[in-house]
Design a protein around this motif. Structure first.
Motif, PDB file in Angstrom:
ATOM      1  N   UNK A 174       1.244  88.756  68.475  1.00  0.00           N
ATOM      2  CA  UNK A 174       1.256  90.009  69.243  1.00  0.00           C
ATOM      3  C   UNK A 174       2.658  90.490  69.615  1.00  0.00           C
ATOM      4  N   UNK A 175       3.567  89.578  69.917  1.00  0.00           N
ATOM      5  CA  UNK A 175       4.918  89.982  70.308  1.00  0.00           C
ATOM      6  C   UNK A 175       5.655  90.618  69.145  1.00  0.00           C
ATOM      7  N   UNK A 176       5.488  90.077  67.933  1.00  0.00           N
ATOM      8  CA  UNK A 176       6.093  90.718  66.770  1.00  0.00           C
ATOM      9  C   UNK A 176       5.480  92.090  66.554  1.00  0.00           C
ATOM     10  N   UNK A 177       4.164  92.174  66.648  1.00  0.00           N
ATOM     11  CA  UNK A 177       3.487  93.445  66.423  1.00  0.00           C
ATOM     12  C   UNK A 177       3.950  94.499  67.425  1.00  0.00           C
ATOM     13  N   UNK A 178       4.170  94.108  68.671  1.00  0.00           N
ATOM     14  CA  UNK A 178       4.667  95.044  69.673  1.00  0.00           C
ATOM     15  C   UNK A 178       6.068  95.534  69.306  1.00  0.00           C
ATOM     16  N   UNK A 179       6.938  94.585  68.937  1.00  0.00           N
ATOM     17  CA  UNK A 179       8.285  94.970  68.512  1.00  0.00           C
ATOM     18  C   UNK A 179       8.235  95.894  67.308  1.00  0.00           C
ATOM     19  N   UNK A 180       7.363  95.602  66.353  1.00  0.00           N
ATOM     20  CA  UNK A 180       7.305  96.380  65.118  1.00  0.00           C
ATOM     21  C   UNK A 180       6.812  97.800  65.383  1.00  0.00           C
ATOM     22  N   UNK A 181       5.851  97.956  66.290  1.00  0.00           N
ATOM     23  CA  UNK A 181       5.407  99.301  66.656  1.00  0.00           C
ATOM     24  C   UNK A 181       6.549 100.098  67.261  1.00  0.00           C
ATOM     25  N   UNK A 182       7.327  99.457  68.108  1.00  0.00           N
ATOM     26  CA  UNK A 182       8.475 100.123  68.720  1.00  0.00           C
ATOM     27  C   UNK A 182       9.508 100.486  67.657  1.00  0.00           C
ATOM     28  N   UNK A 183       9.701  99.613  66.708  1.00  0.00           N
ATOM     29  CA  UNK A 183      10.650  99.870  65.623  1.00  0.00           C
ATOM     30  C   UNK A 183      10.206 101.071  64.779  1.00  0.00           C
ATOM     31  N   UNK A 184       8.937 101.104  64.421  1.00  0.00           N
ATOM     32  CA  UNK A 184       8.424 102.199  63.600  1.00  0.00           C
ATOM     33  C   UNK A 184       8.446 103.527  64.345  1.00  0.00           C
ATOM     34  N   UNK A 185       8.400 103.474  65.659  1.00  0.00           N
ATOM     35  CA  UNK A 185       8.421 104.710  66.451  1.00  0.00           C
ATOM     36  C   UNK A 185       9.815 105.335  66.491  1.00  0.00           C
ATOM     37  N   UNK A 186      10.828 104.588  66.126  1.00  0.00           N
ATOM     38  CA  UNK A 186      12.184 105.127  66.103  1.00  0.00           C
ATOM     39  C   UNK A 186      12.418 105.958  64.831  1.00  0.00           C
TER      40      UNK A 186
END
Length: 219
Positions: free
Chosen positions: A205-217
């Protein structure tokens, strides 16, 4: 509060992933890489690695940088290892031997794997063949990665994680470097234990949260 200088589309992703794993609150200052901007020195340019205000924080002009109390620290692996040591188990070292092994695997990732993995990241496009010199560079990089990937595959087949029989900062540091070569499926799929371990890391889940934030940039 911990401050992270750097966009998530950078090596700051390693630090942000770890913070989400541990539950460390942080403030993110989205400093973008100057090379991604048409004119980083323009008056209306966003905060970037050429900006005078950022150069006061990082004279090297590189992201990420963290501010942890009085400590100002650059180099992403130094940042993750510091935070893991500070906050301890289960992501940090249990003893001096684990601390040494975390250093070993992190240094192995950045010295032996990252240069060729980055070549694949920048030149490879979802398995599509490139032309001329680019394809030759990809092929050479993939060939050089076979040996370290085989070593990792053998290690992970026996241990399941980088060390300690559990997920630690060493897994984050290694997984974020191996990810750069992930688009080269033909390479990664030669190593089933490595392939499965990377998938497990990225399912967290922590990677997935980071990845969502990354894709939102912005790209």
């Amino acid at each position: 509060m911990l401050t992270i200088y750097g966009v998530t589309r950078s090596r700051a992703s390693r630090i942000i992933w770890l913070c989400h794993e541990i539950g460390i609150p942080f403030k993110q200052v989205p400093v973008i890489q100057a090379y991604r901007l048409p004119d980083p020195d323009a008056p209306d340019a966003p905060l970037n690695t050429h900006s005078p205000s950022f150069l006061k924080i990082s004279p090297a002009g590189a992201i990420p940088v963290i501010q942890d109390g009085e400590l100002l620290l650059s180099e992403s692996l130094a940042c993750t290892l510091h935070l893991a040591r500070k906050y301890g188990q289960p992501f940090g070292p249990a003893d001096a031997a684990e601390d040494a092994l975390m250093l070993q695997w992190s240094f192995y990732a950045c010295t032996t794997i990252e240069p060729d993995a980055l070549t694949i990241l920048f030149l490879h496009r979802a398995g599509q063949a490139q032309s001329g010199a680019d394809q030759a560079s990809i092929n050479n990089a993939a060939e050089r990665l076979v040996r370290p990937f085989r070593l990792l595959d053998d290690h992970l087949a026996r241990s399941g994680h980088m060390l300690g029989g559990r997920f630690t900062v060493a897994d984050i540091n290694m997984a974020e470097v191996v990810r750069y070569a992930q688009s080269h499926g033909e390479l990664i799929e030669q190593f089933p234990a490595l392939h499965a371990w990377l998938a497990d890391c990225q399912a967290r889940p922590a990677f997935q949260q980071m990845w969502r934030e990354r894709l939102a940039e912005p790209e």
